[in-house]
Design a protein around this motif. Structure first.
Motif, PDB file in Angstrom:
ATOM      1  N   GLY A  15      -0.445   4.676 -16.825  1.00  0.00           N
ATOM      2  CA  GLY A  15       0.275   5.634 -16.248  1.00  0.00           C
ATOM      3  C   GLY A  15      -0.098   6.182 -15.084  1.00  0.00           C
ATOM      4  O   GLY A  15       0.363   7.253 -14.503  1.00  0.00           O
ATOM      5  N   GLY A  16      -0.989   5.815 -14.275  1.00  0.00           N
ATOM      6  CA  GLY A  16      -1.647   6.155 -13.005  1.00  0.00           C
ATOM      7  C   GLY A  16      -0.503   5.912 -11.892  1.00  0.00           C
ATOM      8  O   GLY A  16      -0.600   6.733 -10.939  1.00  0.00           O
ATOM      9  N   ALA A  17       0.317   5.224 -11.878  1.00  0.00           N
ATOM     10  CA  ALA A  17       1.429   5.210 -10.818  1.00  0.00           C
ATOM     11  C   ALA A  17       2.528   5.716 -10.975  1.00  0.00           C
ATOM     12  O   ALA A  17       3.636   5.646 -10.147  1.00  0.00           O
ATOM     13  CB  ALA A  17       1.784   3.727 -10.675  1.00  0.00           C
ATOM     14  N   PRO A  23      -6.571 -10.807 -13.674  1.00  0.00           N
ATOM     15  CA  PRO A  23      -5.829 -10.199 -14.647  1.00  0.00           C
ATOM     16  C   PRO A  23      -4.775 -10.904 -15.619  1.00  0.00           C
ATOM     17  O   PRO A  23      -4.080 -11.793 -14.689  1.00  0.00           O
ATOM     18  CB  PRO A  23      -5.217  -8.988 -14.144  1.00  0.00           C
ATOM     19  N   ALA A  24      -4.631 -10.616 -16.639  1.00  0.00           N
ATOM     20  CA  ALA A  24      -3.484 -11.442 -17.409  1.00  0.00           C
ATOM     21  C   ALA A  24      -1.989 -11.110 -16.593  1.00  0.00           C
ATOM     22  O   ALA A  24      -1.101 -12.172 -16.706  1.00  0.00           O
ATOM     23  CB  ALA A  24      -3.349 -11.052 -18.854  1.00  0.00           C
ATOM     24  N   SER A  25      -2.151 -10.175 -15.868  1.00  0.00           N
ATOM     25  CA  SER A  25      -0.788  -9.714 -15.077  1.00  0.00           C
ATOM     26  C   SER A  25      -1.094 -10.245 -13.696  1.00  0.00           C
ATOM     27  O   SER A  25      -0.384  -9.930 -12.770  1.00  0.00           O
ATOM     28  CB  SER A  25      -0.578  -8.071 -14.978  1.00  0.00           C
ATOM     29  N   ALA A  67       0.453 -12.734 -12.245  1.00  0.00           N
ATOM     30  CA  ALA A  67       1.575 -13.073 -11.413  1.00  0.00           C
ATOM     31  C   ALA A  67       2.557 -11.898 -11.137  1.00  0.00           C
ATOM     32  O   ALA A  67       3.415 -11.964 -10.405  1.00  0.00           O
ATOM     33  CB  ALA A  67       2.377 -13.839 -12.455  1.00  0.00           C
ATOM     34  N   ILE A  68       2.268 -10.663 -11.831  1.00  0.00           N
ATOM     35  CA  ILE A  68       3.140  -9.429 -11.552  1.00  0.00           C
ATOM     36  C   ILE A  68       2.373  -8.280 -10.872  1.00  0.00           C
ATOM     37  O   ILE A  68       2.900  -7.360 -10.683  1.00  0.00           O
ATOM     38  CB  ILE A  68       3.827  -9.288 -12.767  1.00  0.00           C
ATOM     39  N   SER A  69       1.028  -8.394 -10.686  1.00  0.00           N
ATOM     40  CA  SER A  69       0.499  -7.177 -10.218  1.00  0.00           C
ATOM     41  C   SER A  69      -0.090  -7.269  -8.741  1.00  0.00           C
ATOM     42  O   SER A  69      -0.478  -8.642  -8.239  1.00  0.00           O
ATOM     43  CB  SER A  69      -0.467  -6.722 -11.030  1.00  0.00           C
ATOM     44  N   GLU A  72      -7.785   4.813  -8.521  1.00  0.00           N
ATOM     45  CA  GLU A  72      -6.590   4.911  -9.137  1.00  0.00           C
ATOM     46  C   GLU A  72      -5.808   5.940  -8.345  1.00  0.00           C
ATOM     47  O   GLU A  72      -4.824   6.722  -8.616  1.00  0.00           O
ATOM     48  CB  GLU A  72      -6.359   5.571 -10.551  1.00  0.00           C
ATOM     49  N   GLY A  73      -5.647   5.493  -7.010  1.00  0.00           N
ATOM     50  CA  GLY A  73      -4.905   6.438  -5.954  1.00  0.00           C
ATOM     51  C   GLY A  73      -5.435   7.890  -5.673  1.00  0.00           C
ATOM     52  O   GLY A  73      -4.694   8.534  -5.162  1.00  0.00           O
ATOM     53  N   THR A  74      -6.577   8.339  -6.081  1.00  0.00           N
ATOM     54  CA  THR A  74      -6.848   9.580  -6.023  1.00  0.00           C
ATOM     55  C   THR A  74      -7.708   9.963  -4.556  1.00  0.00           C
ATOM     56  O   THR A  74      -7.894  10.948  -4.265  1.00  0.00           O
ATOM     57  CB  THR A  74      -7.899  10.094  -6.968  1.00  0.00           C
ATOM     58  N   LEU A 104      -3.144  13.866  -3.363  1.00  0.00           N
ATOM     59  CA  LEU A 104      -3.055  12.299  -3.906  1.00  0.00           C
ATOM     60  C   LEU A 104      -3.181  12.240  -5.252  1.00  0.00           C
ATOM     61  O   LEU A 104      -4.334  12.736  -5.883  1.00  0.00           O
ATOM     62  CB  LEU A 104      -4.390  11.700  -3.237  1.00  0.00           C
ATOM     63  N   ASN A 105      -2.042  11.673  -5.867  1.00  0.00           N
ATOM     64  CA  ASN A 105      -2.063  11.618  -7.380  1.00  0.00           C
ATOM     65  C   ASN A 105      -2.498  12.634  -8.363  1.00  0.00           C
ATOM     66  O   ASN A 105      -3.402  12.475  -9.283  1.00  0.00           O
ATOM     67  CB  ASN A 105      -2.737  10.032  -7.684  1.00  0.00           C
ATOM     68  N   PRO A 106      -2.127  13.904  -7.843  1.00  0.00           N
ATOM     69  CA  PRO A 106      -2.736  14.901  -8.977  1.00  0.00           C
ATOM     70  C   PRO A 106      -2.309  14.913 -10.273  1.00  0.00           C
ATOM     71  O   PRO A 106      -1.299  14.356 -10.667  1.00  0.00           O
ATOM     72  CB  PRO A 106      -1.695  16.198  -8.363  1.00  0.00           C
TER      73      PRO A 106
END
Ligand SMILES: Cc1cc2nc3c(=O)[nH]c(=O)nc-3n(C[C@H](O)[C@H](O)[C@H](O)COP(=O)(O)OP(=O)(O)OC[C@H]3O[C@@H](n4cnc5c(N)ncnc54)[C@H](O)[C@@H]3O)c2cc1C
Length: 463
Positions: free
Chosen positions: A79-81, A134-136, A138-140, A201-203, A455-457
């Motif tokens: 849920g970070g993004a 990562p298994a992702s 192709a998409i990350s 994580e964008g913080t 930033l990503n509060p």
């Protein structure tokens, strides 16, 4: 915080058509792949095309005290993004250039939005690769991989993102651009802020560039060893025995009986033996054959029924079973995909704990593990009704079971997350692992980077 309409007007004046307010784009920016969505809708998605765009967005955000959620491809599982009401979703997906490849120095400089697999396809032409897989992949994005500190199947042998980044370019909340790290193999000048940014994580800031540490493609073939065991504990003991033997597989993946059965059903394969668990192991490099034989011996002595394949296509077919875990779980219902890590010798005990949690909470938790590094993905299955955005909230009884499982991992000397991050989903457990003093210290470090807290509060650290 200023009036959202004023913020939007400032963004549009500065960034023109890079500011996207299409309702479908705003709705998409609320969620990642965790199944969780932010409450409310962001005020805009800024599609940055350059470092200057990111700086301009952050200057406006700081001046107006508007929260900013950095976004790569939105494949995160914590849920970070997720961007919600009154926030700016700052996408760097369009910044996807490879700026430099230096085979002699084994490094590449890239923009953050490039997809991991696209980068590796380009690097392969130079006989090179970036190891995190990562298994992702192709998409990350590489930026997302850095911000989450991603791992993958090959990490036990070739390391995680943290081992494969020399430096990052970071835009701070006030718009200043920092060049962290170095281009050299060694480098200990000052504090290691690159490491601090990896997994943040964008913080701490927005990653707008990365200097990556590359490897040469591995010469020689691969061997694949598949072994089935009567139950998951025996399989976990066998994987620990492989590690203890000194062998270093490139990949060592464990599937319990429930995940194996689900994947076999999805792929229309013959049903596996009831209760059986599987280890799929790959060796690579010049010693691949000898290592595979030594590992097959260890597995047979641990009670496995073992098959060794030297055929690349057959190896890929066997690994495809493991890689089909996500779609297989989706076919069973809604899942909370978890991500605890334990010391490798504690894997059998962790599987005992998972069985206990299933019994005591009356839940089903098909589990796969990157057994080579002790990272488990327990998948909590549940029924739920999607909201208007198609999101199903995790029910409390599933969180109670997850809470029990997290505490078991910590008792075994493990950690809450091996590779997916804390995001919003695990922030309530962060202090349990860190302790109050370290939680507070980490919180204060984020304030040094981002004094206004824009930033990503609400991510990583519970408000
Ligand atoms: C099918 C599937 C399989 C997966 N397998 C794995 C796996 O094997 N290993 C693994 O580790 N993960 C895995 N994941 C999770 C996910 O793909 C990773 O966490 C990935 O690193 C996220 O990248 P992203 O570009 O999608 O980032 P996003 O989801 O967009 O963002 C993730 C986090 O990083 C921050 N962020 C993104 N870009 C930046 C930036 N440029 N600067 C600052 N912060 C930024 C966001 O704010 C957010 O907190 C999987 C996900 C799926 C759907």
């Amino acid at each position: 915080m200023s009036d959202p309409a004023e913020v939007l007007a400032l963004l549009c004046a500065a960034l023109g058509d890079r500011v996207d307010t299409d309702p479908a784009s705003l709705a998409a920016a609320r969620a990642d792949k965790s199944g969780h969505a932010a409450p409310g809708t962001p005020l805009a998605v800024v599609r940055a095309a350059s470092v200057a765009d990111v700086q301009e967005t952050l200057r406006i955000a700081t001046a107006t005290r508007t929260p900013v959620v950095a976004r790569g491809a939105g494949t995160g599982l914590a849920g970070g993004a997720n961007a919600g009401a009154g926030e700016i979703a700052l996408s760097v997906r369009a910044m996807e250039r490879i700026l430099e490849v230096r085979p002699a120095d084994l490094l590449a400089v890239v923009e953050p939005g490039i997809l991991n697999a696209d980068l590796n396809a380009a690097l392969a032409e130079h006989g090179l690769w970036w190891a995190p897989d990562p298994a992702s992949r192709a998409i990350s994005t590489v930026g997302g991989n850095i911000a989450t500190g991603a791992g993958g199947l090959l990490c036990a042998k070739y390391g995680v993102v943290r081992d494969a980044v020399l430096g990052v370019d970071l835009v701070l909340a006030d718009g200043r651009l920092l060049h962290l790290g170095h281009r050299t193999v060694k480098g200990v000048t000052g504090l290691d802020l690159t490491s601090l940014v990896i997994g943040s994580e964008g913080t701490l800031g927005v990653v707008v560039g990365a200097t990556l540490k590359l490897r040469r493609l591995i010469p020689g073939g691969v061997c694949t060893v598949a072994a089935t065991f009567a139950d998951v504990r025996t399989a976990a003991e066998a994987s620990a025995a492989v590690t203890a033997s000194g062998a270093q597989p490139a990949i060592m993946e464990l599937m319990d009986s429930a995940s194996l059965a689900a994947v076999h059903a999805l792929l229309h394969l013959d049903a596996p033996t009831a209760g059986a668990a599987q280890l799929t192991i790959q060796t690579d490099g010049p010693a691949a054959v000898a290592e595979a034989e030594a590992i097959a011996d260890v597995l047979a002595r641990a009670g496995g029924t073992v098959a060794v394949s030297h055929d690349l296509a057959e190896g890929e077919r066997l690994l495809a079973i493991r890689r089909s875990m996500h779609p297989a779980m989706e076919s069973l219902g809604t899942t909370l995909i978890e991500d605890v890590s334990v010391p490798r010798s504690a894997l059998p005990a962790m599987f005992d704990e998972i069985a206990r949690v299933e019994r005591e909470h009356g839940v089903v938790i098909p589990t796969v593990a990157h057994a080579g590094d002790g990272n488990l993905h327990p998948n909590f299955l549940f029924e739920g009704v999607p909201d208007a955005a198609g999101i199903v909230e995790v029910p409390e009884h599933i969180w109670a079971a997850a809470d029990d499982l997290f505490r078991a991992a910590l008792r075994l000397g493990g950690t809450l997350t091996g590779e997916h991050g804390i995001g919003v989903l695990k922030r309530r457990w962060l202090a349990d692992e860190l302790g109050e003093d370290q939680w507070e210290l980490q919180r204060r470090i984020t304030r040094v980077f981002d004094p206004a807290g824009i930033l990503n509060p609400g991510k990583v650290f519970a408000p």
